[in-house]
Design a protein around this motif. Structure first.
Motif, PDB file in Angstrom:
ATOM      1  N   LEU A 388       0.836  -1.206   0.000  1.00  0.00           N
ATOM      2  CA  LEU A 388       0.000   0.000   0.000  1.00  0.00           C
ATOM      3  C   LEU A 388       0.873   1.258   0.000  1.00  0.00           C
ATOM      4  O   LEU A 388       0.582   2.220  -0.709  1.00  0.00           O
ATOM      5  N   CYS A 389       1.965   1.250   0.789  1.00  0.00           N
ATOM      6  CA  CYS A 389       2.874   2.403   0.805  1.00  0.00           C
ATOM      7  C   CYS A 389       3.395   2.681  -0.601  1.00  0.00           C
ATOM      8  O   CYS A 389       3.403   3.823  -1.065  1.00  0.00           O
ATOM      9  N   GLN A 390       3.806   1.591  -1.296  1.00  0.00           N
ATOM     10  CA  GLN A 390       4.313   1.789  -2.654  1.00  0.00           C
ATOM     11  C   GLN A 390       3.213   2.353  -3.562  1.00  0.00           C
ATOM     12  O   GLN A 390       3.465   3.238  -4.381  1.00  0.00           O
ATOM     13  N   HIS A 391       1.994   1.867  -3.362  1.00  0.00           N
ATOM     14  CA  HIS A 391       0.880   2.340  -4.185  1.00  0.00           C
ATOM     15  C   HIS A 391       0.630   3.829  -3.960  1.00  0.00           C
ATOM     16  O   HIS A 391       0.357   4.571  -4.911  1.00  0.00           O
ATOM     17  N   ILE A 392       0.736   4.270  -2.718  1.00  0.00           N
ATOM     18  CA  ILE A 392       0.525   5.699  -2.422  1.00  0.00           C
ATOM     19  C   ILE A 392       1.584   6.545  -3.133  1.00  0.00           C
ATOM     20  O   ILE A 392       1.284   7.582  -3.732  1.00  0.00           O
ATOM     21  N   LEU A 393       2.828   6.065  -3.112  1.00  0.00           N
ATOM     22  CA  LEU A 393       3.892   6.811  -3.795  1.00  0.00           C
ATOM     23  C   LEU A 393       3.661   6.834  -5.310  1.00  0.00           C
ATOM     24  O   LEU A 393       3.883   7.856  -5.966  1.00  0.00           O
ATOM     25  N   ILE A 394       3.205   5.702  -5.852  1.00  0.00           N
ATOM     26  CA  ILE A 394       2.922   5.647  -7.295  1.00  0.00           C
ATOM     27  C   ILE A 394       1.800   6.630  -7.642  1.00  0.00           C
ATOM     28  O   ILE A 394       1.871   7.366  -8.632  1.00  0.00           O
ATOM     29  N   ARG A 395       0.789   6.650  -6.759  1.00  0.00           N
ATOM     30  CA  ARG A 395      -0.331   7.567  -6.980  1.00  0.00           C
ATOM     31  C   ARG A 395       0.161   9.012  -6.971  1.00  0.00           C
ATOM     32  O   ARG A 395      -0.274   9.829  -7.784  1.00  0.00           O
ATOM     33  N   ALA A 396       1.093   9.308  -6.069  1.00  0.00           N
ATOM     34  CA  ALA A 396       1.615  10.669  -5.974  1.00  0.00           C
ATOM     35  C   ALA A 396       2.399  11.046  -7.229  1.00  0.00           C
ATOM     36  O   ALA A 396       2.402  12.207  -7.640  1.00  0.00           O
ATOM     37  N   CYS A 397       3.046  10.069  -7.856  1.00  0.00           N
ATOM     38  CA  CYS A 397       3.789  10.352  -9.087  1.00  0.00           C
ATOM     39  C   CYS A 397       2.857  10.838 -10.188  1.00  0.00           C
ATOM     40  O   CYS A 397       3.241  11.639 -11.029  1.00  0.00           O
ATOM     41  N   ALA A 405     -10.352  10.395  -0.732  1.00  0.00           N
ATOM     42  CA  ALA A 405     -10.730   9.778  -1.995  1.00  0.00           C
ATOM     43  C   ALA A 405      -9.861   8.548  -2.250  1.00  0.00           C
ATOM     44  O   ALA A 405     -10.364   7.501  -2.664  1.00  0.00           O
ATOM     45  N   LEU A 406      -8.565   8.658  -1.976  1.00  0.00           N
ATOM     46  CA  LEU A 406      -7.672   7.524  -2.212  1.00  0.00           C
ATOM     47  C   LEU A 406      -8.002   6.380  -1.258  1.00  0.00           C
ATOM     48  O   LEU A 406      -7.972   5.208  -1.639  1.00  0.00           O
ATOM     49  N   TYR A 407      -8.346   6.736  -0.009  1.00  0.00           N
ATOM     50  CA  TYR A 407      -8.724   5.686   0.952  1.00  0.00           C
ATOM     51  C   TYR A 407      -9.936   4.909   0.438  1.00  0.00           C
ATOM     52  O   TYR A 407      -9.930   3.683   0.414  1.00  0.00           O
ATOM     53  N   SER A 408     -11.001   5.622  -0.017  1.00  0.00           N
ATOM     54  CA  SER A 408     -12.175   4.872  -0.498  1.00  0.00           C
ATOM     55  C   SER A 408     -11.816   4.052  -1.720  1.00  0.00           C
ATOM     56  O   SER A 408     -12.333   2.954  -1.914  1.00  0.00           O
ATOM     57  N   GLU A 423      -4.923   2.679   9.576  1.00  0.00           N
ATOM     58  CA  GLU A 423      -3.812   1.998   8.911  1.00  0.00           C
ATOM     59  C   GLU A 423      -3.405   2.752   7.652  1.00  0.00           C
ATOM     60  O   GLU A 423      -2.222   2.927   7.364  1.00  0.00           O
ATOM     61  N   PHE A 424      -4.418   3.197   6.917  1.00  0.00           N
ATOM     62  CA  PHE A 424      -4.137   3.973   5.703  1.00  0.00           C
ATOM     63  C   PHE A 424      -3.374   5.243   6.054  1.00  0.00           C
ATOM     64  O   PHE A 424      -2.382   5.596   5.415  1.00  0.00           O
ATOM     65  N   ASP A 425      -3.837   5.916   7.104  1.00  0.00           N
ATOM     66  CA  ASP A 425      -3.180   7.166   7.498  1.00  0.00           C
ATOM     67  C   ASP A 425      -1.732   6.930   7.931  1.00  0.00           C
ATOM     68  O   ASP A 425      -0.853   7.758   7.662  1.00  0.00           O
ATOM     69  N   ALA A 426      -1.492   5.790   8.595  1.00  0.00           N
ATOM     70  CA  ALA A 426      -0.114   5.473   9.001  1.00  0.00           C
ATOM     71  C   ALA A 426       0.769   5.293   7.769  1.00  0.00           C
ATOM     72  O   ALA A 426       1.916   5.753   7.741  1.00  0.00           O
ATOM     73  N   CYS A 427       0.224   4.642   6.736  1.00  0.00           N
ATOM     74  CA  CYS A 427       0.989   4.454   5.499  1.00  0.00           C
ATOM     75  C   CYS A 427       1.241   5.786   4.805  1.00  0.00           C
ATOM     76  O   CYS A 427       2.341   6.055   4.318  1.00  0.00           O
ATOM     77  N   LEU A 428       0.212   6.614   4.780  1.00  0.00           N
ATOM     78  CA  LEU A 428       0.357   7.929   4.153  1.00  0.00           C
ATOM     79  C   LEU A 428       1.417   8.745   4.904  1.00  0.00           C
ATOM     80  O   LEU A 428       2.276   9.384   4.301  1.00  0.00           O
ATOM     81  N   ASP A 429       1.368   8.682   6.240  1.00  0.00           N
ATOM     82  CA  ASP A 429       2.340   9.412   7.043  1.00  0.00           C
ATOM     83  C   ASP A 429       3.755   8.901   6.782  1.00  0.00           C
ATOM     84  O   ASP A 429       4.707   9.679   6.675  1.00  0.00           O
ATOM     85  N   LEU A 724       6.117   1.826  11.750  1.00  0.00           N
ATOM     86  CA  LEU A 724       5.287   1.072  10.806  1.00  0.00           C
ATOM     87  C   LEU A 724       6.054  -0.072  10.134  1.00  0.00           C
ATOM     88  O   LEU A 724       5.532  -1.165   9.977  1.00  0.00           O
ATOM     89  N   MET A 725       7.328   0.171   9.753  1.00  0.00           N
ATOM     90  CA  MET A 725       8.075  -0.873   9.049  1.00  0.00           C
ATOM     91  C   MET A 725       8.279  -2.099   9.941  1.00  0.00           C
ATOM     92  O   MET A 725       8.273  -3.231   9.473  1.00  0.00           O
ATOM     93  N   LEU A 726       8.490  -1.873  11.236  1.00  0.00           N
ATOM     94  CA  LEU A 726       8.670  -3.002  12.148  1.00  0.00           C
ATOM     95  C   LEU A 726       7.343  -3.716  12.369  1.00  0.00           C
ATOM     96  O   LEU A 726       7.289  -4.938  12.468  1.00  0.00           O
TER      97      LEU A 726
END
Lengths: 801, 227
Positions: A388-397, A405-408, A423-429, A724-726
């Motif tokens: 999901l973290c990678q997906h958020i970065l891809i979305r930002a690109c 909107a991205l969460y839904s 959980e989503f917010d933790a990934c975004l952060d 989060l990574m741990l």
């Protein structure tokens, strides 16, 4: 029921074909939001998936991309494109096809972006890269359908999770998008349908006629299988005989190193020079291509291969599948068997070859499971957050986005349907600031919010690094192997860097079916020369060692305990009978623990039946507990069914060692320092974008600037243990390499019912474990002691000091 | 002290398991390549956001060694900061702690390739420093003798029973000593790299860091440089 358009009808007729019922069913359901087709190999699955598209496009009034086809293999994308071109050409349809994978040239990729074909065949990673471009909405405009091939294979890994996130993005761009999934036989079709669905919309399941049951047997051999080992070389004469009798045989074997050894043995026994090939993932692309085209041309009689041939490509004439070694997993066995006899409604023929005495029991249990149509599969749990973290970065690109909107959007993807907002917010952060407890300074910002509160990249230049890192396959570092000569030499394949590091000039190992001699390392390439007739050191290829599945393990225990051994060969029955006399047989719902002395060493054998990864972890945990209890454990070895620990003192009470609370405690403390956890962390941190992937060519330029992910892991554990990574690493530890989930399953199954036996001497069931060599785990303090000794030896040898 | 004691140009030195070099007669402690501010620099340049804890970790380890040994002189062999901006961006608390460590002793900052020029902390800034026939500088000069330097971050691999163990290490021969990097976020250069193979003499010793300093012969390169 929809009628085939005349041009299609006459095309089918010209080939003498009838449309299969499931092909017609899928055509009828073409308008549904999502459909999962489960059909056996050879059932015309791919054509079924494409038929609605070909018919819709035959009108010639669609502009732009219409259908996206996604497969797990690059080769499959190219292969399907060629197969699809035939009906398109023969019917003269106005359809443009193209494929796009990591191998596609820059010019072709540019052209595809500027002017997309009607049908694009691609892989999950290439699709993710396409979605990271700012013009993604334009590229995918008008897209009507996505066909996901081999979805059962994708659903087992993070590649599938990434693909489903990509589909959620595509669906946001083109809300009318329809999804078709094509799958081999699986144990839980509704779970796979839920994986594919655009939540909360439904996904229908179409089950094609599975065809007749396979004709499957266990190979009868002159010599009984050995007590331990996995090579099954003893069976070569009989396997050669079977190859001889069949037209084309696929010989599956579980690891790459075993494939090398078996191939060599087959070759020595191949007195008639039958054309037999070797295919596994560590061979060079060139070597694999040669075998694949010979296979397509029908010039090979047999191929010895690993899972690299599990998927896809249609080999046509295969009429026999031989599985060497216990299959470890019933579903994989069924899918492999399906590779033989591609004529619809003809039974597949398969032979299983146990590699050692214990595997005789496991093979019989697997055969019973196939007959009972009981498949296995460990549920994977919710979608992993590193993806999901990678997906958020891809979305930002691809441009600024709104967090809600991205969460839904991501919660419409099956694996993430239950994702919590927190959980989503933790990934975004994490993506935005690194997510550290120590709030660093404003420079710690990869994403920032613009005045309209949308998230965007702080530095647009970081798109390049993010795109380079796309994908969820984290390779162990490998080095190419080449024959030494003045102009580069023939590429043979790859070995792991850690293996190459242990080689000194003159060492020999097997690769590509031949013994080679290590000469030296030259610009990141291992140079070798031919070396005939010497006993090789075996390369440690990274081919996965699968753990035996829960279903199969349970069946093995049940078969052992039942005493109903008519199907087993006499030598195996003798072995089990002696075991019952000296000790006892493992019982379902209980755990057998045997203690005995051998020399001055106390041995304890735990029959956990939890798979090799879990029992390896249990070994690490138990030896630590034994050390604390003053029992001085020295080493341990684990297999899929048992764990054997030896030390100076006997284990007085196994039950106290196996308390769930104590083991869980050990997982969070001791295991945290373990190399297996560090390896999981490296994968997680690479996928989430904390560490950049090592790319070929770029690797050594960083020199002192790059440092190992272990340092990051240790630092986080010390200063930010809740990072989060741990957290993701701990979740991963429940499955995969650490497989703590299987230990929990074992403890629940046993619930303290432990039968501890003191045997007079080594027992028949534990004997094979004693023969497993070279797997002695060395604990922390032992490393220093051994290192010290090694250092002294080296200094003395060198005449220094 | 589980260090490796040896004599180098008539000076009695100890290679400590932590990667520090101790000259007890002079009460001199030498440390190389702290690379403070590394995660800050990478974040500033738009790279990944590494855990911002390496300054604290590097400082803690250095401070505890200084507390035990109570050196009169501390020589930092360069690349103490990942770059000058990282130095000025050093968090206030680390800055204060470092200042208190410097106070009351001679503190010498040797210039490195990452941090040339003056920096805003106490201590003396020098291109190189000489004491009793020994020369301290950042990057080794091939023709020098009695030289103590850093820069390369050497690490070496020893294989025991099929497992290989890699540790950062000192390199010692009769002409020079190369120190391992001390900073938490620092990688290493294998001793088989041509740069180190060409620099060190044939009978050089690599001293592994870790729980105990362990001397092993420096491995000869599998490949000599391909001309």
């Amino acid at each position: 029921m929809s009628k085939l358009p005349p041009i299609f009808q006459s095309w089918f007729e010209s080939r003498g074909w009838q449309i299969h019922p499931h092909q017609r069913d899928l055509l009828d359901r073409a308008g549904d939001p999502a459909t999962l087709l489960i059909a056996p190999t050879g059932g015309g699955k791919t054509l079924a998936g494409f038929l609605p598209t070909l018919i819709e496009l035959s009108a010639g009034n669609h502009t732009g991309l219409h259908t996206l086809y996604v497969s797990p293999l690059k080769a499959l994308a190219a292969d399907i494109r060629r197969n699809l071109q035939t009906p398109v050409d023969e019917m003269g349809l106005p359809i443009r096809l193209d494929d796009r994978t990591g191998d596609t040239s820059q010019t072709r990729r540019k052209r595809q972006r500027a002017d997309p074909p009607h049908i694009l065949l691609t892989t999950p990673e290439s699709l993710a890269i396409l979605l990271s471009y700012e013009d993604a909405p334009r590229i995918f405009r008008g897209l009507k359908r996505v066909v996901v091939d081999e979805i059962h294979a994708l659903a087992e890994s993070k590649r599938g999770d990434q693909l489903m996130l990509c589909l959620s993005r595509l669906q946001a761009l083109e809300p009318g998008l329809q999804r078709i999934g094509l799958s081999a036989t699986v144990e839980d079709p509704p779970a796979l349908a839920s994986f594919l669905a655009h939540h909360p919309d439904p996904c229908n399941i179409l089950l094609a006629d599975p065809g007749p049951d396979p004709n499957i047997s266990i190979l009868q051999t002159q010599n009984p299988p050995p007590w331990s080992g996995a090579g099954a070389v003893y069976s070569v004469p009989e396997v050669m005989e079977e190859i001889h009798k069949a037209n084309t045989t696929l010989v599956f074997i579980n690891t790459r190193a075993q494939a090398e050894i078996f191939f060599q043995a087959v070759w020595r026994a191949n007195t008639e020079d039958l054309p037999i090939g070797l295919h596994h993932g560590s061979l060079s692309r060139e070597a694999r291509d040669r075998v694949e085209s010979a296979m397509v041309a029908g010039t090979l009689r047999a191929v010895v291969c690993t899972g690299s041939l599990d998927l896809g490509i249609d080999w046509g004439n295969v009429d026999l599948v031989v599985q060497i070694g216990a299959p470890k997993n019933v579903k994989r066995l069924v899918q492999r068997i399906g590779r033989s006899n591609h004529r619809y409604n003809a039974p597949s023929r398969a032979i299983i070859v146990p590699a050692n005495r214990f595997e005789v029991v496991e093979c019989q249990a697997a055969l019973d499971a196939v007959k009972a149509h009981e498949l296995d599969g460990e549920p994977r749990g919710p979608g992993p957050l590193d993806v999901l973290c990678q997906h958020i970065l891809i979305r930002a690109c691809s441009g600024p986005f709104d967090a809600s909107a991205l969460y839904s959007e991501v919660t419409t993807a099956g694996p993430y349907a239950g994702l919590q907002r927190a959980e989503f917010d933790a990934c975004l952060d994490f993506c935005a600031t690194g997510g550290y407890a120590l709030q660093a300074y404003d420079r710690w910002q990869r994403l920032m919010q613009n005045p309209t509160k949308e998230w965007q990249l702080r530095d647009p230049r970081s798109t390049r690094a993010i795109r380079m890192n796309i994908g969820t396959i984290v390779d162990t570092e490998t080095l190419a192997v080449r024959m030494k000569n003045r102009r580069g030499g023939t590429p043979l394949g790859e070995v792991e860097e850690s293996f190459a590091a242990t080689l000194v000039a003159g060492d020999t190992f097997l690769i590509g079916g031949q013994v080679v001699r290590y000469e030296g390392l030259r610009e990141m390439t291992v140079e070798v020369t031919k070396q005939a007739g010497r006993k090789p050191r075996i390369a440690v290829f990274s081919g996965t060692k699968f753990a035996t599945s829960t279903v199969l393990s349970h069946r093995v225990v049940a078969l052992l305990y039942s005493g109903d051994w008519d199907a087993l060969p006499a030598h195996t029955i003798d072995w089990l009978t002696v075991q019952r006399r000296i000790s006892q047989l493992p019982e379902p719902g209980r755990m057998l623990v045997e203690s005995f002395w051998r020399g001055d060493m106390a041995y304890t054998c735990f029959y956990g039946f939890a798979g090799r990864n879990a029992l390896q972890t249990l070994g690490l945990l138990l030896t630590r507990r034994m050390e604390e209890a003053g029992l001085h454990p020295i080493g341990f070895v684990s297999t899929d069914y048992a764990l054997l620990i030896w030390g100076l003192e006997p284990v007085p009470d196994a039950a106290t060692l196996l308390t769930p609370a104590g083991l869980r405690d050990g997982l969070s403390t001791w295991l945290g320092e373990n190399a297996v956890m560090k390896r999981s962390f490296r994968n997680v941190a690479t996928i989430a974008g904390l560490i950049e992937k090592n790319l070929p060519g770029k690797r050594k330029s960083g020199r002192q600037a790059t440092f190992s992910s272990d340092i990051l892991y240790d630092t986080l554990r010390k200063y930010d243990p809740n990072h989060l990574m741990l957290e993701i690493t701990r979740r991963e530890a429940m499955s995969g390499l650490v497989d703590f989930g299987r230990i929990e399953e074992m403890l629940t199954r046993v619930e303290g019912r432990i039968d501890q036996i003191t045997a007079p001497h080594i027992t028949p069931l534990s004997a094979p474990l004693l023969l497993e060599v070279g797997k002695v785990a060395i604990s922390g303090s032992a490393v220093t002691v051994l290192l010290e000794k090694e250092a002294e030896d080296l200094m003395r040898e060198a005449g220094l000091n | 002290m589980s260090g490796y004691s040896f004599t180098f140009h008539r000076a009695s030195l100890v290679a400590l398991p932590s990667g520090l070099l101790w000259w007890s007669d002079q009460r001199l402690l030498c440390v190389s390549d702290l690379h403070l501010g590394k995660s800050d620099r990478i974040a500033r340049l738009g790279g990944t956001l590494l855990p911002p804890y390496e300054n604290q970790d590097t400082f803690d380890r250095l401070a505890s060694a200084i507390q035990i040994l109570a050196p009169q002189t501390v020589v930092c062999l360069g690349d103490s900061f990942d770059d000058l901006a990282a130095c000025s961006a050093l968090p206030v608390d680390i800055h204060t702690l470092l200042t208190s460590l410097i106070a009351g002793r001679r503190w010498i900052w040797i210039e490195g390739n990452h941090d040339p020029g003056p920096i805003e902390l106490g201590g003396t800034h020098l291109a190189e420093f000489k004491l009793q026939g020994l020369t301290f500088r950042h990057i080794a000069e091939p023709s020098a003798t009695g030289e103590i330097s850093g820069h390369y971050h050497p690490k070496t691999t020893v294989s025991i029973r099929g497992h290989s163990v890699t540790r950062s290490c000192f390199l010692v021969d009769s002409a020079r000593i190369v120190l391992p990097a001390f900073g938490t976020f620092t990688g290493g250069l294998k001793t088989t790299d041509p740069a180190l193979q060409n620099l060190m003499q044939q009978k050089a010793v690599a001293v592994l860091t870790g729980q105990k300093s362990l001397p092993v012969p420096m491995p000869s390169g599998r490949q000599k440089t391909n001309s």
